[in-house]
Design an enzyme around this catalytic site. Structure first.
Site, PDB file in Angstrom:
ATOM      1  N   ASN A  40     -10.363  15.731  27.200  1.00 56.16           N
ATOM      2  CA  ASN A  40     -10.884  14.442  26.848  1.00 56.16           C
ATOM      3  C   ASN A  40     -11.327  14.880  25.213  1.00 56.16           C
ATOM      4  O   ASN A  40     -12.331  15.327  25.188  1.00 56.16           O
ATOM      5  CB  ASN A  40     -12.146  13.998  27.591  1.00 56.16           C
ATOM      6  CG  ASN A  40     -12.922  12.810  27.079  1.00 56.16           C
ATOM      7  OD1 ASN A  40     -12.350  12.207  26.211  1.00 56.16           O
ATOM      8  ND2 ASN A  40     -13.705  12.216  27.986  1.00 56.16           N
TER       9      ASN A  40
ATOM     10  N   ALA B 117     -13.375  10.654  20.495  1.00 58.84           N
ATOM     11  CA  ALA B 117     -12.830  10.124  19.269  1.00 58.84           C
ATOM     12  C   ALA B 117     -12.067  10.620  18.777  1.00 58.84           C
ATOM     13  O   ALA B 117     -11.032   9.742  17.911  1.00 58.84           O
ATOM     14  CB  ALA B 117     -14.172   9.512  18.412  1.00 58.84           C
TER      15      ALA B 117
ATOM     16  N   ARG C 135     -10.791  -1.756  25.492  1.00 64.78           N
ATOM     17  CA  ARG C 135     -11.600  -1.671  24.723  1.00 64.78           C
ATOM     18  C   ARG C 135     -11.219  -2.224  23.126  1.00 64.78           C
ATOM     19  O   ARG C 135     -10.264  -2.627  23.340  1.00 64.78           O
ATOM     20  CB  ARG C 135     -12.470  -0.349  24.672  1.00 64.78           C
ATOM     21  CG  ARG C 135     -12.869   0.121  26.043  1.00 64.78           C
ATOM     22  CD  ARG C 135     -13.574   1.241  26.017  1.00 64.78           C
ATOM     23  NE  ARG C 135     -14.850   1.461  25.071  1.00 64.78           N
ATOM     24  CZ  ARG C 135     -15.510   2.567  24.633  1.00 64.78           C
ATOM     25  NH1 ARG C 135     -14.965   3.835  24.994  1.00 64.78           N
ATOM     26  NH2 ARG C 135     -16.487   2.585  23.827  1.00 64.78           N
TER      27      ARG C 135
ATOM     28  N   ARG D 153     -25.911   8.321  27.091  1.00 65.92           N
ATOM     29  CA  ARG D 153     -24.794   7.731  26.073  1.00 65.92           C
ATOM     30  C   ARG D 153     -24.200   6.582  26.794  1.00 65.92           C
ATOM     31  O   ARG D 153     -23.503   6.479  27.521  1.00 65.92           O
ATOM     32  CB  ARG D 153     -23.694   8.530  25.352  1.00 65.92           C
ATOM     33  CG  ARG D 153     -22.889   7.970  24.694  1.00 65.92           C
ATOM     34  CD  ARG D 153     -21.740   8.987  24.260  1.00 65.92           C
ATOM     35  NE  ARG D 153     -20.485   8.320  23.364  1.00 65.92           N
ATOM     36  CZ  ARG D 153     -19.431   8.897  23.166  1.00 65.92           C
ATOM     37  NH1 ARG D 153     -19.018   9.636  24.061  1.00 65.92           N
ATOM     38  NH2 ARG D 153     -18.733   7.876  22.511  1.00 65.92           N
TER      39      ARG D 153
ATOM     40  N   TYR E  72     -19.888   4.315  29.596  1.00 67.89           N
ATOM     41  CA  TYR E  72     -19.506   5.865  30.266  1.00 67.89           C
ATOM     42  C   TYR E  72     -20.076   6.395  31.622  1.00 67.89           C
ATOM     43  O   TYR E  72     -19.681   7.367  31.899  1.00 67.89           O
ATOM     44  CB  TYR E  72     -19.788   6.753  29.232  1.00 67.89           C
ATOM     45  CG  TYR E  72     -18.979   6.731  27.921  1.00 67.89           C
ATOM     46  CD1 TYR E  72     -17.720   6.549  28.027  1.00 67.89           C
ATOM     47  CD2 TYR E  72     -19.772   6.128  26.619  1.00 67.89           C
ATOM     48  CE1 TYR E  72     -16.843   6.443  26.635  1.00 67.89           C
ATOM     49  CE2 TYR E  72     -19.116   5.990  25.492  1.00 67.89           C
ATOM     50  CZ  TYR E  72     -17.668   5.933  25.420  1.00 67.89           C
ATOM     51  OH  TYR E  72     -17.074   5.841  24.239  1.00 67.89           O
TER      52      TYR E  72
ATOM     53  N   PRO F 292     -16.118  15.132  21.008  1.00 63.17           N
ATOM     54  CA  PRO F 292     -17.452  15.007  20.529  1.00 63.17           C
ATOM     55  C   PRO F 292     -18.430  13.905  21.091  1.00 63.17           C
ATOM     56  O   PRO F 292     -17.536  12.769  21.559  1.00 63.17           O
ATOM     57  CB  PRO F 292     -17.005  14.401  18.953  1.00 63.17           C
ATOM     58  CG  PRO F 292     -15.677  13.955  18.978  1.00 63.17           C
ATOM     59  CD  PRO F 292     -14.986  15.093  19.986  1.00 63.17           C
ATOM     60  N   ASN F 293     -19.567  13.881  21.159  1.00 64.41           N
ATOM     61  CA  ASN F 293     -20.577  13.282  21.886  1.00 64.41           C
ATOM     62  C   ASN F 293     -20.453  13.169  23.286  1.00 64.41           C
ATOM     63  O   ASN F 293     -21.373  12.616  23.928  1.00 64.41           O
ATOM     64  CB  ASN F 293     -20.122  11.931  21.391  1.00 64.41           C
ATOM     65  CG  ASN F 293     -20.625  11.518  19.823  1.00 64.41           C
ATOM     66  OD1 ASN F 293     -21.602  12.051  19.111  1.00 64.41           O
ATOM     67  ND2 ASN F 293     -19.574  11.030  18.940  1.00 64.41           N
TER      68      ASN F 293
ATOM     69  N   GLU G 265      -4.213  14.122  29.711  1.00 66.59           N
ATOM     70  CA  GLU G 265      -5.454  13.487  28.916  1.00 66.59           C
ATOM     71  C   GLU G 265      -6.299  12.691  29.763  1.00 66.59           C
ATOM     72  O   GLU G 265      -5.836  11.852  30.527  1.00 66.59           O
ATOM     73  CB  GLU G 265      -4.691  12.478  27.786  1.00 66.59           C
ATOM     74  CG  GLU G 265      -5.698  11.648  26.985  1.00 66.59           C
ATOM     75  CD  GLU G 265      -4.885  10.714  26.060  1.00 66.59           C
ATOM     76  OE1 GLU G 265      -3.624  10.780  25.993  1.00 66.59           O
ATOM     77  OE2 GLU G 265      -5.592   9.901  25.377  1.00 66.59           O
TER      78      GLU G 265
ATOM     79  N   HIS H  70      -9.646   9.880  29.835  1.00 68.11           N
ATOM     80  CA  HIS H  70     -10.997   9.297  29.472  1.00 68.11           C
ATOM     81  C   HIS H  70     -11.701   8.648  30.438  1.00 68.11           C
ATOM     82  O   HIS H  70     -11.230   7.912  31.499  1.00 68.11           O
ATOM     83  CB  HIS H  70     -10.428   8.204  28.209  1.00 68.11           C
ATOM     84  CG  HIS H  70      -9.694   8.731  27.455  1.00 68.11           C
ATOM     85  ND1 HIS H  70     -10.334   9.421  26.112  1.00 68.11           N
ATOM     86  CD2 HIS H  70      -8.353   8.704  27.121  1.00 68.11           C
ATOM     87  CE1 HIS H  70      -9.031   9.664  25.253  1.00 68.11           C
ATOM     88  NE2 HIS H  70      -7.795   9.501  25.995  1.00 68.11           N
TER      89      HIS H  70
HETATM   90  C1  DQA Z   1     -13.911   8.372  25.601  1.00 65.25           C
HETATM   91  C2  DQA Z   1     -13.279   7.216  24.763  1.00 65.25           C
HETATM   92  C3  DQA Z   1     -13.147   7.244  23.518  1.00 65.25           C
HETATM   93  O1  DQA Z   1     -12.557   6.027  22.860  1.00 65.25           O
HETATM   94  C4  DQA Z   1     -14.618   7.613  22.881  1.00 65.25           C
HETATM   95  O2  DQA Z   1     -14.317   7.630  21.495  1.00 65.25           O
HETATM   96  C5  DQA Z   1     -15.392   8.827  23.590  1.00 65.25           C
HETATM   97  C6  DQA Z   1     -15.126   8.771  25.004  1.00 65.25           C
HETATM   98  C7  DQA Z   1     -13.806   8.197  26.851  1.00 65.25           C
HETATM   99  O3  DQA Z   1     -14.012   9.219  27.624  1.00 65.25           O
HETATM  100  O4  DQA Z   1     -14.077   7.020  27.598  1.00 65.25           O
HETATM  101  O5  DQA Z   1     -15.987   9.266  22.838  1.00 65.25           O
HETATM  102  O6  DQA Z   1     -12.777   9.580  25.255  1.00 65.25           O
END
Ligand code: DQA
Length: 166
Positions: free
Chosen positions: A94, A97, A127, A38, A43, A30-31, A118, A120
């Site tokens: 990825n 959240a 964080r 964003r 990011y 998501p997002n 995994e 990020h």
């Molecule tokens: C994320 C880190 C997560 O904590 C966050 O909710 C994201 C992006 C990252 O790529 O840094 O949406 O996965």
């Protein structure tokens, strides 16, 4: 070698090449469709379409096929992880959240044999505390975080090395 036999072997080799080509599915949660605009201070300013193009170009140089996807829906992510167990040699995930909340994503990864890396963009350990726990890490083959978009390239290399060892 007899010419006809040689040509026949070449044809068989050409046809079997796509079967030997490794396939990696890149799944984004998501997002991540909003990357670029964003929170760029966290990011970066690279869009998801640009990350897709970079990842595909790098994978192509390794003769790896990439299927790149994004969803905002947890169940879709679970469906895609299950599918990857049948159709892919590796997964780059990825989960955004859902990393910090989803036992369903954890269980889907546990249910498949395909290795999952995994990723990020941000360093989740530098964080908020609620980002320090991942439901993905303990069932992942490895974790890459904090390197921005480069993390996707590193993940392709990590999976390529793993798949070569198999
Ligand atoms: C994320 C880190 C997560 O904590 C966050 O909710 C994201 C992006 C990252 O790529 O840094 O949406 O996965």
């Amino acid at each position: 070698m007899n010419m006809a036999l040689y040509r026949g072997l070449q044809a068989i080799y050409r046809e079997s090449e796509p079967l030997m080509r490794k396939k990696i599915i890149v799944l984004n949660g998501p997002n991540l469709n909003l990357l670029g605009s964003r929170e760029p201070e966290t990011y970066g300013s690279t869009t998801l379409a640009e990350i897709e193009a970079m990842t595909k170009a790098h994978a192509q140089s390794l003769e790896i096929e990439i299927d790149f996807r994004q969803t905002n829906i947890e169940g879709t992510l679970v469906d895609w992880i299950q599918d990857a167990g049948e159709t892919a040699d590796g997964v780059i995930l990825n989960a955004a959240a859902y990393t910090h909340t989803s036992i369903a994503v954890h269980d889907a990864i546990s249910a498949i044999k395909t290795p999952v890396v995994e990723v990020h963009l941000s360093n989740i350990f530098a964080r908020e505390e609620y980002r320090h726990h991942s439901f993905v890490s303990d069932v992942a083959a490895g974790v890459i975080c904090g390197f921005g978009a480069t993390g996707y390239i590193l993940a392709v290399d990590a999976l390529a090395a793993m798949l070569q060892r198999k």
